[in-house]
Design an enzyme around this catalytic site. Structure first.
Site, PDB file in Angstrom:
ATOM      1  N   ASP A 219       0.765  -1.267   0.028  1.00  0.00           N
ATOM      2  CA  ASP A 219      -0.012  -0.035  -0.113  1.00  0.00           C
ATOM      3  C   ASP A 219       0.808   1.098   0.060  1.00  0.00           C
ATOM      4  O   ASP A 219       2.078   1.121   0.418  1.00  0.00           O
ATOM      5  CB  ASP A 219      -0.991  -0.199   1.162  1.00  0.00           C
ATOM      6  CG  ASP A 219      -2.032   0.880   1.296  1.00  0.00           C
ATOM      7  OD1 ASP A 219      -2.185   1.745   0.053  1.00  0.00           O
ATOM      8  OD2 ASP A 219      -2.686   1.082   2.171  1.00  0.00           O
ATOM      9  N   GLN A 250      -0.502  11.795  -4.956  1.00  0.00           N
ATOM     10  CA  GLN A 250      -0.489  11.964  -3.298  1.00  0.00           C
ATOM     11  C   GLN A 250       0.950  11.666  -2.823  1.00  0.00           C
ATOM     12  O   GLN A 250       1.207  11.653  -1.778  1.00  0.00           O
ATOM     13  CB  GLN A 250      -1.509  11.213  -2.751  1.00  0.00           C
ATOM     14  CG  GLN A 250      -2.884  11.578  -2.951  1.00  0.00           C
ATOM     15  CD  GLN A 250      -3.910  10.710  -2.042  1.00  0.00           C
ATOM     16  OE1 GLN A 250      -3.911  11.123  -0.774  1.00  0.00           O
ATOM     17  NE2 GLN A 250      -4.489   9.918  -2.521  1.00  0.00           N
TER      18      GLN A 250
END
Length: 833
Positions: A219, A250
């Protein structure tokens, strides 16, 4: 398919694609954690994969904990065999088993940042490495960068032979690693670095873990550095069932070593990769998403995608612009208070975000004034507080006597009359015999130079040995309490000055909390066999203390970096101005480092997408920075949002507020004579304009950050800071006598702030610097390389470098008393001697 029918088409595709390399580009709020947990369940339920063969890895303990909770809930039986953890925790588990293959003991200590700094200070002192041109922070940063890029001490030495400072850093790097190994310790960077080295030097170990983890999921892949990339690449190399999830939009941690190329170039490393985009957002309204898409679309280094939602309703993004930063803070506090009173807002679901921590001060003051409860995220880490580090050092010494840093920290805490000279003799003895500091203490009788203090050293050793004996029969909680009682640590705390604390004066409560922590560790169902080593390992791996409680009815104040991963109904994004966001330093290097602006834009994207229902952007026309008043244009990130998505109404606010005319000019501003104004006054007396106001309780013009010039008399008096009906109140009075402000100052077209200082500005009826279109390029300083200069704070030094930048000159000075500083000429205000 049951639970899988709840997924949207792209989410289901990501879940079902189990074989081979997979890149899931998961936009903000697109349900990536849901995808990962369902993917785990699918592997077990439908593909008959043994839970033992699955690894899910992320960055923070909090994220790992949330994923573990969801996996346990959705998978049920067998979930405990799935390895769900952070990068560092995974590497610790591997090294605990095989660290001896690298010359460490398997019970090695993990050094935190303070431990590493203490060790490096000793090395610099011993080898005379720290000079005015080579600072501790720079050395540590260089070493960390080496480890992030898997550069060994020998490789760094070979590559830096022709650079004097880098040769010294190389020496520090080598000695630091030698000392760590001697202390049987690793720092955080070592955990990953050494695991990669273990895999490369021991094919049997690597193959064992490759067979163990046949399906790997990572992740937040956009935040990986080169060492983490290599760790994952090696693990997945045999079966190639690697699924990485992330959002290049991001990626905001370049300063920590994150390499955005890892996610952007994934398909180059794995040409057969399947790429799946998750673009449906389940968090924000379409108005907010449209604004976010418009901003991030200006970046070049990204993979194309656009967030959308089925929820088409929602308010426009609110844009509110003010004269001063004080007005901005007052509006935020006033608006939150008004919405709370009307029942439209909950404090616990509201956040104020900003680029730097320094911006919080005015907001805090206004919150106190309005009686709004708040919490600042990112305060002093619990485990960084003095009393906690002291007690942990005792536990580390009991657990691992080879940890010199821990022993030195507490050998004279509480005071035992053991001086620095004595400790230096002991260290020299240890160095000569190549033994640990604690082992040298055990042989104090043989150190002639410490004969007077030998008994005190022996008492300390006897005490530690007694604790080690008790460890065999005591619980960990009992052991910690015994350490506190025997050492008289609580009495010692009472002798300390409160100012000595790093952030919390209630030291006794902190000690009680540590006792609670160790007790909870022993009682935890997740710990099969509680050990002192295990407890210290768990503590060392805690990246941050979560200050966000479930029932915490407070507004949260935090930087944009701290906000990543969070979401709120109401978000206020403050300081949306050029030189604030994007930051001044980023703009100074814009031409040479365009990636800096792109990362700032990604940070803006992160901030915008934290909002679920209501987003308010605020900006100030002028702001006090480093004691100077800056006039800034509206942030380019706001200008990148199409007007159709913005609500620019004048706020309902009892102080003057106005628009910037899209930020391109400083519009008409009329002062209010002899009143409590929101700013100071322009004065034309003596043909000068001076900004002499400063922040501080009781200082003139302290709270507004306004202007006080010749002919302007102002006073700020803190009459009362008490409590009224449970709400803190701040009573104040302003007394202002000033001439009316000029009516129409002209625009400042450049992005660099107009800085109002007496040395640069002359006024006669108007802001001359603005009305004359003053060029914003800073003039070349009067000093040159080699000149002696003086600085108001750092004293006297020598200019070693003077570089011309796009908007200012960067000057490097070696100060006689405080070493090398790098500054911009406009702020340095250096005077040639």
């Amino acid at each position: 398919m049951g639970i899988y029918d709840t997924l949207n088409a792209q989410q289901k595709k990501a879940v079902l694609q189990t074989d081979g390399p997979v890149l899931i580009l998961a936009g903000a709020g697109s349900g990536k954690t849901r995808v990962l947990t369902h993917r785990v369940a699918y592997l077990i339920d439908e593909c008959n994969v043994n839970p033992w063969n699955i690894m899910a890895i992320t960055f923070t303990n909090k994220a790992a904990g949330e994923m573990r909770e969801r996996v346990d809930k959705i998978v049920g039986f067998g979930a405990e065999s799935i390895w769900v953890s952070t990068f560092h925790s995974s590497c610790v588990r591997i090294l605990r088993r095989y660290a001896d293959r690298l010359g460490y003991g398997n019970n090695f200590t993990i050094y935190d940042t303070d431990d590493s700094k203490s060790l490096m200070k000793d090395i610099c002192k011993k080898y005379q490495l720290e000079t005015t041109t080579l600072k501790l922070r720079g050395i540590m940063g260089s070493i960390s960068k080496c480890k992030d890029n898997l550069v060994t001490t020998n490789e760094y030495a070979l590559n830096t032979q022709n650079d004097f400072n880098k040769v010294r850093i190389s020496k520090a790097y080598t000695e630091y690693q030698n000392a760590l190994k001697k202390n049987n310790a690793m720092d955080f960077d070592d955990l990953i670095f050494n695991t990669v080295e273990l895999f490369k030097k021991n094919p049997d170990v690597l193959e064992y873990y490759q067979d163990r983890f046949r399906y790997i999921m990572v992740d937040e892949y956009q935040d990986t550095n080169n060492a983490q990339f290599e760790f994952i690449r090696l693990l997945a190399d045999k079966y190639r069932n690697l699924c990485v999830v992330g959002d290049d939009d991001q990626s905001i941690y370049r300063f920590r070593g994150a390499n955005i190329r890892n996610i952007l170039d994934f398909e180059k490393v794995y040409p057969d990769a399947t790429v799946i985009k998750l673009e449906q957002n389940y968090r924000s309204t379409q108005q907010i998403l449209d604004a976010a898409n418009a901003v991030i679309g200006n970046n070049y280094g990204r993979k194309e995608k656009a967030l959308w939602t089925e929820e088409k309703d929602g308010e426009k993004v609110h844009l509110r612009q003010f004269d001063t930063a004080y007005d901005e803070a007052e509006f935020i506090a006033s608006d939150i208070g008004k919405l709370k009173r009307s029942g439209k807002l909950s404090y616990s679901d509201t956040a104020v975000l900003y680029r730097t921590n320094a911006q919080s001060r005015l907001i805090e003051e206004r919150f106190v004034h309005e009686g709004i409860p708040y919490d600042i995220v990112g305060g002093t880490n619990f485990y960084s507080r003095r009393e906690i580090k002291d007690l942990l050092a005792y536990l580390k010494t009991i657990d691992n006597g080879r940890d010199d840093i821990a022993v030195k920290r507490i050998i004279n805490v509480p005071k035992r009359g053991i001086g620095a000279t004595t400790l230096e003799y002991v260290q020299n003895y240890a160095d000569e015999r190549q033994i640990s500091f604690f082992d040298a203490l055990c042989e104090a009788d043989q150190i002639m130079a410490v004969s007077r203090s030998a008994s005190k050293l022996k008492d300390f050793v006897t005490m530690i040995r007694a604790f080690r004996t008790k460890q065999k029969s005591y619980s960990l909680e009992e052991l910690l309490k015994d350490v506190i009682d025997i050492t008289g640590y609580m009495d010692f705390l009472k002798t300390l000055d409160d100012d000595d604390d790093s952030g919390d004066n209630d030291r006794a409560a902190n000690v009680d909390e540590l006792i609670s922590k160790i007790a909870a560790y022993e009682e935890s169902d997740e710990v099969e066999e509680p050990t002192l080593s295990g407890f210290l390992e768990e503590v060392a791996l805690v990246a941050d203390i979560d200050r966000i409680g479930e029932d915490n009815e407070k507004v949260l104040l935090m930087t944009l970096h701290s906000a990543k991963g969070l979401e709120f109904e109401h978000v206020y994004l403050a300081g949306m101005e050029e030189n604030v966001f994007p930051s001044y330093m980023t703009l100074q290097t814009e031409d040479s480092d365009p990636e800096g602006i792109e990362e700032e834009r990604r940070l803006a994207y992160v901030g915008i997408t934290r909002a679920k229902r209501n987003l308010t952007l605020t900006a100030a026309k002028r702001r006090m920075v480093r004691g100077e008043t800056w006039f800034n244009q509206l942030s380019r990130f706001v200008k990148e949002i199409p007007g159709e998505y913005l609500d620019r109404e004048k706020p309902e606010f009892d102080k003057p507020a106005f628009l910037f005319d899209d930020g391109d000019s400083i519009d008409e501003y009329e002062g209010v004579e002899d009143t409590y104004g929101t700013s100071g006054r322009y004065s034309d007396e003596d043909d000068s304009y001076r900004s002499s106001g400063r922040y501080g309780n009781g200082d003139s013009y302290g709270k507004s950050g306004g202007y006080s010039g010749i002919g302007v008399k102002s006073s700020y008096q803190n009459k009362n800071f008490g409590s009224d009906n449970g709400a803190s109140q701040l009573s104040n009075s302003y007394k202002i006598k000033a001439k009316p402000a000029p009516k129409k100052p002209r625009a400042v077209p450049q992005s660099k702030p107009y800085i109002a200082t007496a040395a640069k500005t002359h006024v006669k009826g108007s802001l001359a610097g603005i009305s004359k279109g003053m060029p914003m390029k800073t003039a070349k300083p009067e000093y040159e390389t080699g000149d002696r200069v003086s600085h108001i704070k750092y004293g006297i030094g020598t200019v070693t470098s003077l570089e011309e930048g796009p908007r200012d000159y960067k000057v490097t000075v070696n100060f006689d008393d405080c070493g090398q500083k790098i500054m911009y000429a406009a702020f340095a205000k250096l005077k040639k001697m």
